[in-house]
Design an enzyme around this catalytic site. Structure first.
Site, PDB file in Angstrom:
ATOM      1  N   SER A   1      15.274  50.858  33.434  1.00 12.90           N
ATOM      2  CA  SER A   1      15.528  52.097  34.176  1.00 12.90           C
ATOM      3  C   SER A   1      14.579  53.176  33.670  1.00 12.90           C
ATOM      4  O   SER A   1      14.313  53.252  32.483  1.00 12.90           O
ATOM      5  CB  SER A   1      16.971  52.559  33.947  1.00 12.90           C
ATOM      6  OG  SER A   1      17.856  51.540  34.291  1.00 12.90           O
TER       7      SER A   1
ATOM      8  N   HIS B   1      17.968  45.515  45.601  1.00 13.71           N
ATOM      9  CA  HIS B   1      17.074  45.384  44.445  1.00 13.71           C
ATOM     10  C   HIS B   1      16.167  44.173  44.619  1.00 13.71           C
ATOM     11  O   HIS B   1      16.434  43.114  44.063  1.00 13.71           O
ATOM     12  CB  HIS B   1      17.898  45.198  43.153  1.00 13.71           C
ATOM     13  CG  HIS B   1      18.291  46.488  42.528  1.00 13.71           C
ATOM     14  ND1 HIS B   1      18.314  46.695  41.164  1.00 13.71           N
ATOM     15  CD2 HIS B   1      18.683  47.651  43.081  1.00 13.71           C
ATOM     16  CE1 HIS B   1      18.697  47.936  40.928  1.00 13.71           C
ATOM     17  NE2 HIS B   1      18.952  48.536  42.068  1.00 13.71           N
TER      18      HIS B   1
ATOM     19  N   HIS C   1      20.639  40.605  34.601  1.00 12.19           N
ATOM     20  CA  HIS C   1      21.391  40.792  33.360  1.00 12.19           C
ATOM     21  C   HIS C   1      22.441  39.691  33.230  1.00 12.19           C
ATOM     22  O   HIS C   1      22.928  39.159  34.236  1.00 12.19           O
ATOM     23  CB  HIS C   1      22.075  42.157  33.364  1.00 12.19           C
ATOM     24  CG  HIS C   1      21.113  43.305  33.359  1.00 12.19           C
ATOM     25  ND1 HIS C   1      20.531  43.785  34.510  1.00 12.19           N
ATOM     26  CD2 HIS C   1      20.623  44.052  32.344  1.00 12.19           C
ATOM     27  CE1 HIS C   1      19.719  44.793  34.195  1.00 12.19           C
ATOM     28  NE2 HIS C   1      19.751  44.974  32.894  1.00 12.19           N
TER      29      HIS C   1
ATOM     30  N   TYR D   1      25.480  40.054  32.488  1.00  9.83           N
ATOM     31  CA  TYR D   1      26.772  40.448  33.072  1.00  9.83           C
ATOM     32  C   TYR D   1      26.855  40.149  34.562  1.00  9.83           C
ATOM     33  O   TYR D   1      27.931  40.192  35.161  1.00  9.83           O
ATOM     34  CB  TYR D   1      27.077  41.932  32.795  1.00  9.83           C
ATOM     35  CG  TYR D   1      26.077  42.919  33.354  1.00  9.83           C
ATOM     36  CD1 TYR D   1      25.974  43.168  34.720  1.00  9.83           C
ATOM     37  CD2 TYR D   1      25.222  43.614  32.502  1.00  9.83           C
ATOM     38  CE1 TYR D   1      25.065  44.076  35.224  1.00  9.83           C
ATOM     39  CE2 TYR D   1      24.305  44.529  32.992  1.00  9.83           C
ATOM     40  CZ  TYR D   1      24.230  44.753  34.353  1.00  9.83           C
ATOM     41  OH  TYR D   1      23.317  45.645  34.851  1.00  9.83           O
ATOM     42  N   GLU D   2      25.729  39.836  35.200  1.00 10.81           N
ATOM     43  CA  GLU D   2      25.764  39.499  36.625  1.00 10.81           C
ATOM     44  C   GLU D   2      26.332  38.094  36.838  1.00 10.81           C
ATOM     45  O   GLU D   2      26.617  37.713  37.967  1.00 10.81           O
ATOM     46  CB  GLU D   2      24.366  39.608  37.232  1.00 10.81           C
ATOM     47  CG  GLU D   2      23.881  41.049  37.301  1.00 10.81           C
ATOM     48  CD  GLU D   2      22.481  41.172  37.878  1.00 10.81           C
ATOM     49  OE1 GLU D   2      22.328  41.076  39.103  1.00 10.81           O
ATOM     50  OE2 GLU D   2      21.537  41.360  37.091  1.00 10.81           O
TER      51      GLU D   2
ATOM     52  N   ALA E   1      16.916  51.149  29.356  1.00  9.45           N
ATOM     53  CA  ALA E   1      17.680  52.381  29.163  1.00  9.45           C
ATOM     54  C   ALA E   1      18.791  52.031  28.182  1.00  9.45           C
ATOM     55  O   ALA E   1      19.319  50.916  28.211  1.00  9.45           O
ATOM     56  CB  ALA E   1      18.271  52.859  30.474  1.00  9.45           C
TER      57      ALA E   1
ATOM     58  N   MET F   1      22.283  46.612  27.407  1.00 10.25           N
ATOM     59  CA  MET F   1      22.775  45.339  27.942  1.00 10.25           C
ATOM     60  C   MET F   1      21.638  44.368  28.267  1.00 10.25           C
ATOM     61  O   MET F   1      21.776  43.508  29.136  1.00 10.25           O
ATOM     62  CB  MET F   1      23.622  45.597  29.196  1.00 10.25           C
ATOM     63  CG  MET F   1      24.765  46.587  28.969  1.00 10.25           C
ATOM     64  SD  MET F   1      25.642  46.960  30.493  1.00 10.25           S
ATOM     65  CE  MET F   1      26.623  48.387  29.999  1.00 10.25           C
ATOM     66  N   SER F   2      20.515  44.527  27.598  1.00  4.46           N
ATOM     67  CA  SER F   2      19.362  43.649  27.890  1.00  4.46           C
ATOM     68  C   SER F   2      18.481  43.519  26.656  1.00  4.46           C
ATOM     69  O   SER F   2      18.891  43.864  25.550  1.00  4.46           O
ATOM     70  CB  SER F   2      18.540  44.258  29.042  1.00  4.46           C
ATOM     71  OG  SER F   2      17.921  45.463  28.616  1.00  4.46           O
TER      72      SER F   2
ATOM     73  N   ASN G   1      21.559  58.446  27.640  1.00  4.25           N
ATOM     74  CA  ASN G   1      22.826  59.170  27.407  1.00  4.25           C
ATOM     75  C   ASN G   1      23.211  58.977  25.952  1.00  4.25           C
ATOM     76  O   ASN G   1      22.735  58.049  25.297  1.00  4.25           O
ATOM     77  CB  ASN G   1      23.929  58.572  28.295  1.00  4.25           C
ATOM     78  CG  ASN G   1      24.105  57.073  28.059  1.00  4.25           C
ATOM     79  OD1 ASN G   1      23.302  56.277  28.580  1.00  4.25           O
ATOM     80  ND2 ASN G   1      25.085  56.682  27.289  1.00  4.25           N
TER      81      ASN G   1
ATOM     82  N   HIS H   1      26.957  55.003  35.682  1.00  8.53           N
ATOM     83  CA  HIS H   1      25.661  54.368  35.908  1.00  8.53           C
ATOM     84  C   HIS H   1      24.705  55.352  36.577  1.00  8.53           C
ATOM     85  O   HIS H   1      23.513  55.390  36.260  1.00  8.53           O
ATOM     86  CB  HIS H   1      25.830  53.116  36.760  1.00  8.53           C
ATOM     87  CG  HIS H   1      24.529  52.458  37.109  1.00  8.53           C
ATOM     88  ND1 HIS H   1      23.727  51.867  36.151  1.00  8.53           N
ATOM     89  CD2 HIS H   1      23.877  52.324  38.287  1.00  8.53           C
ATOM     90  CE1 HIS H   1      22.635  51.414  36.744  1.00  8.53           C
ATOM     91  NE2 HIS H   1      22.696  51.665  38.031  1.00  8.53           N
TER      92      HIS H   1
END
Ligand code: HPA
Length: 275
Positions: A33, A64, A86, A88-89, A116, A214-215, A238, A250
């Site tokens: 990101s 995407h 990712h 989590y997908e 990010a 997360m990556s 953040n 998000h």
């Protein structure tokens, strides 16, 4: 998936891409990101949508459309991943790391990872950039579990220096030259997709983590296994859970990352020209 299935899947993707282009990249870039429009820094020679590569993992997020972009940053031949999947997908971890392996097999010697991340270090603020100097992988599945793929690397991979010292030096010098403030620290990958709880953030800080996301770590592990030179920069989009008054969303993460985007792009480009 068995060892050979994973290897064959990687090589099928490589062979499909080779039918479309013989471009040989030296640097592979994974865009997180904030770098979504990085393609405008590249003198593009060829683009290959992931959807044209049988078996290649495609993001489940509607709209995407991921693609490989081949071209030059300065004089340096690069392959750039616009869009990544990712864990989590719901993908098998071998699919999450498949693109990194494919880029190595296409010729890339260097992997430049970007993401990010939530800032955990009290000295960080939203909008900071952080050079990754090490990582903690123990909360994410290890992508090397399963029979070792000897074509890629050894069973027991040394992880003493994953983030290459020479590349880190270049990145720090380049940031200084371009007056781009750059923090440095340890990145930890969790699976997501839920953000962390404040108690988890406190735990991670106690463990020495500076930024969480997360990556990235799983990609760094397979790239290290294959002997690539690796570097990474996090955009602190953040402060992590419990460190700011507002709940995390998000959309806010994306917005903050986009704001830092131009500076992030400049840093990545100037560094690659020196790699
Ligand atoms: N936590 C995990 N992943 C993230 C965050 C966060 O706070 N911000 C951006 N990616």
């Amino acid at each position: 998936m068995s060892e050979n299935q994973v290897y064959e899947k990687v090589m099928n993707c490589v062979n499909t891409i080779r039918l479309k282009t013989d471009f040989k990249p030296r640097v592979a870039i994974t865009l997180g990101s904030g770098l979504g429009d990085y393609a405008d820094q590249i003198e593009i020679k060829c683009e290959v949508p992931y959807s044209e590569i049988p078996g290649f993992p495609v993001s489940t997020v509607p709209g995407h459309d991921g693609r490989f972009i081949f071209g030059y940053v300065g004089d340096v031949p690069v392959v750039c991943m616009k869009g990544r999947v990712h864990y989590y997908e719901g993908y098998d971890i071998s699919d999450v790391v498949l693109p990194a392996r494919v880029m190595k097999m296409l010729g890339a010697e260097i992997l430049f990872l970007t993401n990010a991340a939530g800032g955990i270090n009290y000295n960080f603020a939203a909008g900071d950039l952080m050079l990754i100097n090490d990582h903690i992988s123990v909360f994410a599945p290890n992508p090397l579990i399963g029979p070792n793929i000897t074509e890629f690397g050894e069973r027991f991979t040394d992880m003493t220096t994953v983030y290459n010292k020479d590349l880190r030096k270049i990145i720090k010098e380049t940031a200084l030259e371009n007056k781009i403030p750059l923090k440095e620290g340890v990145y930890c990958q969790l699976t997501g997709p839920s953000f962390e709880s404040p108690a988890e953030i406190k735990m991670l800080r106690t463990l020495g983590v500076d930024a969480v996301g997360m990556s990235t770590v799983v990609e760094a592990i397979v790239a290290n296994h294959m002997g690539m030179k690796i570097c990474g920069i996090s955009c602190i989009s953040n402060l992590a859970a419990g460190m700011q008054a507002e709940p995390l969303s998000h959309e806010d993460v994306q917005k903050a990352a986009d704001t830092t985007g131009p500076m992030f792009k400049k840093l990545v480009t100037e560094c690659i020209k020196k790699f």
